[in-house]
Design an enzyme around this catalytic site. Structure first.
Site, PDB file in Angstrom:
ATOM      1  N   ASP A  46      -4.435  13.416   9.140  1.00  0.00           N
ATOM      2  CA  ASP A  46      -4.224  13.591   7.712  1.00  0.00           C
ATOM      3  C   ASP A  46      -3.311  12.459   7.242  1.00  0.00           C
ATOM      4  O   ASP A  46      -2.310  12.139   7.900  1.00  0.00           O
ATOM      5  CB  ASP A  46      -3.566  14.945   7.455  1.00  0.00           C
ATOM      6  CG  ASP A  46      -3.494  15.303   5.984  1.00  0.00           C
ATOM      7  OD1 ASP A  46      -3.053  14.463   5.188  1.00  0.00           O
ATOM      8  OD2 ASP A  46      -3.859  16.437   5.632  1.00  0.00           O
ATOM      9  N   CYS A  75     -13.100   4.107  -5.872  1.00  0.00           N
ATOM     10  CA  CYS A  75     -14.451   3.714  -6.288  1.00  0.00           C
ATOM     11  C   CYS A  75     -14.899   4.643  -7.423  1.00  0.00           C
ATOM     12  O   CYS A  75     -15.931   5.305  -7.344  1.00  0.00           O
ATOM     13  CB  CYS A  75     -15.428   3.751  -5.119  1.00  0.00           C
ATOM     14  SG  CYS A  75     -15.490   5.315  -4.211  1.00  0.00           S
TER      15      CYS A  75
END
Length: 423
Positions: A287, A354
């Site tokens: 993580d 993105c």
């Protein structure tokens, strides 16, 4: 590839059922092995049929609605959609119609609708090819189109939709000589340093693939690592690294790269590409919030809506509905805060997404600068080959959109900004 085309067409319909009906994304379906039993040519054809149908969905539905009193069940409707797209692209009518009738006739629940499929597709074969080009460019779904029009204006969104409907060429990032790769592959060197191929065919068969001379990466996706400009010997952290294109860029610079991703499966793909390209990076399955240490440079490609990638992933608007935006935006802010804590004084960080949504780009950057007085914008980092000054935003970030380079095939939508830690 099978002579009848049945396996590919049947699989394309299944993919559409899963994307539209179950909200699954095409890459996760492919990764789960739903096409593994097909021959390679049929596998490629199934993906092509599914993506072309998603791109042309609005046109297909407009043609079909003239011949339907009510919409049939989703599977049958998707068979009609795939058939319509094929027919309007010039495929032989007898092969398309017979295949779709055969596929529906074998369905346990909907076999009785084979007559409907036969009748409708024969009508489409008669008039559809001449109707298709007269229809408008397909629009994005309202849940996404509304926010984009608000952010960029209607004319810009129309330009984006035109690029997305046309599909995407294949871009390569190169380990060394860009011109040599362009010449070997028959591609064109882009101003920013990528190589673009209009019709690539089978990627693994291209010259230089086995030798690891290049990797597939959209020209816009290659910009964050170029702006970070990692130097030999620097300790560089690539957070949320998979699928690994940016990791390969950073490793090619000679930096000491640590690539982090939470997914073991996705990280394995990064490792495979590192082996193929003979590049070195430490890979860590973790993580992002558990990462510790201090780094000279950090690239944070944060999880986002991926709305900038629709020209290559037309499944996204049909699988998603925007309900996850709030949680993603909150996570991005937390990731920026954590990344700042990992950055050495004087170090630099490129934050990117993105996404075409300002809340996942420009707004995140502005709010991060308010939360962290030690951060300043490194505007000079954007002084790179091929960057149009018109793409630079007011706060000093870089806004890339699908309609940029429209005459060359466009690019992914991206936002990125380089931030320096002063203390």
């Amino acid at each position: 590839m099978s002579d009848t085309g049945l396996p590919a067409r049947r699989s394309a319909i299944y993919l559409l059922d899963q994307i539209i009906g179950e909200g699954k994304l095409l890459p996760e379906l492919i990764g789960a092995g739903v096409l593994d039993r097909l021959e390679p040519a049929d596998r490629a054809r199934a993906q092509r049929l599914a993506t072309e149908t998603l791109r042309g969905m609005e046109r297909a539905d407009r043609i079909l609605q003239k011949h339907l009193q009510k919409y049939p069940p989703l599977t049958v409707r998707n068979a009609l959609r795939v058939g319509t797209v094929e027919l309007c692209a010039g495929e032989a009518a007898h092969g398309v119609v017979n295949s779709m009738v055969g596929i529906v006739s074998r369905h346990k629940r909907y076999g009785h609708l084979k007559g409907l499929v036969n009748a409708v597709l024969r009508k489409v074969a008669d008039k559809g090819p001449e109707q298709w080009p007269a229809l408008r460019t397909p629009r994005l779904p309202k849940w996404l189109r509304g926010p984009l029009v608000e952010a960029w204006g209607g004319e810009t969104v129309l330009a984006m939709e035109a690029v997305q409907f046309a599909g995407a060429p294949l871009d390569l990032s190169c380990k060394a000589d860009v011109d040599a790769v362009a010449q070997a592959t028959g591609g064109t060197a882009l101003p920013t340093g990528s190589v673009r191929l209009a019709d690539a065919g089978q990627v693994s068969a291209l010259p230089g693939y086995t030798a690891g001379d290049w990797w597939v990466q959209d020209a816009a996706a290659a910009m964050p690592a170029r702006v970070l400009d990692a130097q030999p010997g620097e300790a560089v952290l690539d957070l949320c690294a998979a699928p690994g294109g940016k990791t390969l860029q950073l490793a090619a610079s000679g930096a000491d790269v640590t690539a982090v991703d939470i997914s073991e499966g996705r990280m394995e793909r990064v490792r495979q590409n590192l082996i193929r390209t003979a590049l070195k990076a430490e890979t860590l399955v973790s993580d992002a919030f558990d990462v510790t240490g201090q780094y000279d440079a950090i690239l944070l490609d944060a999880p986002c809506s991926a709305t900038g990638t629709i020209r290559r992933h037309p499944d996204l608007p049909f699988a998603k509905d925007g309900s996850e935006f709030g949680a993603l935006i909150e996570m991005q802010a937390r990731m920026i805060d954590h990344a700042v804590s990992l950055l050495k004084p004087g170090g630099r960080m490129v934050f990117c997404t993105c996404s075409l949504l300002p809340d996942e780009g420009e707004v995140q950057a502005e709010e991060a600068l308010v939360r962290h007085p030690s951060l300043t914008v490194d505007r000079a980092a954007l002084d790179r080959p091929g960057i149009d000054p018109g793409w630079i935003t007011e706060e000093g970030g870089l806004r890339l959109r699908p309609d940029h380079w429209a005459d060359r095939g466009g690019m992914d939508g991206f936002y990125l900004i380089c931030l320096r830690k002063t203390g």
